[in-house]
Design a protein around this motif. Structure first.
Motif, PDB file in Angstrom:
ATOM      1  N   HIS A 217       1.278   6.870  -0.057  1.00 27.34           N
ATOM      2  CA  HIS A 217       0.013   5.389   0.129  1.00 27.34           C
ATOM      3  C   HIS A 217      -0.518   5.856  -1.282  1.00 27.34           C
ATOM      4  O   HIS A 217       0.097   6.701  -1.571  1.00 27.34           O
ATOM      5  N   THR A 218      -0.931   4.814  -1.582  1.00 26.79           N
ATOM      6  CA  THR A 218      -1.427   4.607  -2.890  1.00 26.79           C
ATOM      7  C   THR A 218      -2.322   5.218  -3.631  1.00 26.79           C
ATOM      8  O   THR A 218      -3.446   5.350  -4.291  1.00 26.79           O
TER       9      THR A 218
ATOM     10  N   GLY B 126       0.894  -1.083   0.285  1.00 20.62           N
ATOM     11  CA  GLY B 126      -0.041  -0.196   0.143  1.00 20.62           C
ATOM     12  C   GLY B 126       0.440   1.622   0.463  1.00 20.62           C
ATOM     13  O   GLY B 126       0.232   2.089   0.130  1.00 20.62           O
TER      14      GLY B 126
END
Length: 165
Positions: free
Chosen positions: A95-96, A64
């Motif tokens: 973060h994704t 992630g």
């Protein structure tokens, strides 16, 4: 006599004012790595971009977290300043979901063309990315192992490579 005492401070201020203005305009510019170098003004912004060659090492996602790495050739600038570093490694961490991560521990190990891996080099947080000035001395393939321990406590490892010509 009182008149002479009044003229003296006025004359001194007129003489010293230009010298003070010149001293105040002397900038202490941060060098790569975040350290101010007195007397070593380093070009920043557009001037720096014109003098460096940015090389994208790509991006990777692990658990992630997306890491994007860039290598900037800063050898000409650093040589002018009497320093041995040849490149600046920049690592942007998100973060994704797109939220930038700016805190945590990030370190780098470099494996050079000779097959020898360096000791861990800490990457410093630099306003939106982590980075360090490094020496890539010989042409050939390099592997960059970036290890992170971010605020979630998880350790992650990212591998990037580049062939230096």
């Amino acid at each position: 006599m009182k008149r002479n005492f009044l003229i003296l401070p006025v004359l001194l201020s007129l003489i010293l004012l230009p010298a003070g203005a010149m001293a105040a305009s002397h900038e202490h510019v941060a060098a790569p790595g975040g350290h101010a170098e007195a007397g070593h003004a380093m070009p920043m912004g557009h001037e720096m971009a014109e003098q460096t060659q940015m090389i994208s090492l790509g991006d990777q996602v692990v658990d992630g977290v997306k890491v994007e790495a860039q290598l900037n050739d800063i050898q000409a600038t650093m040589t002018q300043m009497g320093m041995k570093e040849t490149h600046h490694l920049m690592v942007m961490i998100q973060h994704t979901d797109g939220k930038t991560l700016e805190s945590g521990t990030v370190a780098l190990k470099i494996k050079g063309p000779d097959g020898v891996e360096s000791a861990a080099i800490p990457l410093t947080g630099m306003g939106g990315h982590f980075g360090a000035d490094i020496v890539l001395g010989a042409p050939g393939p390099y592997t960059f192992t970036i290890g992170t321990r971010l605020t979630d406590g998880k350790t992650r490892q990212f591998l990037f490579s580049h062939e230096l010509k």
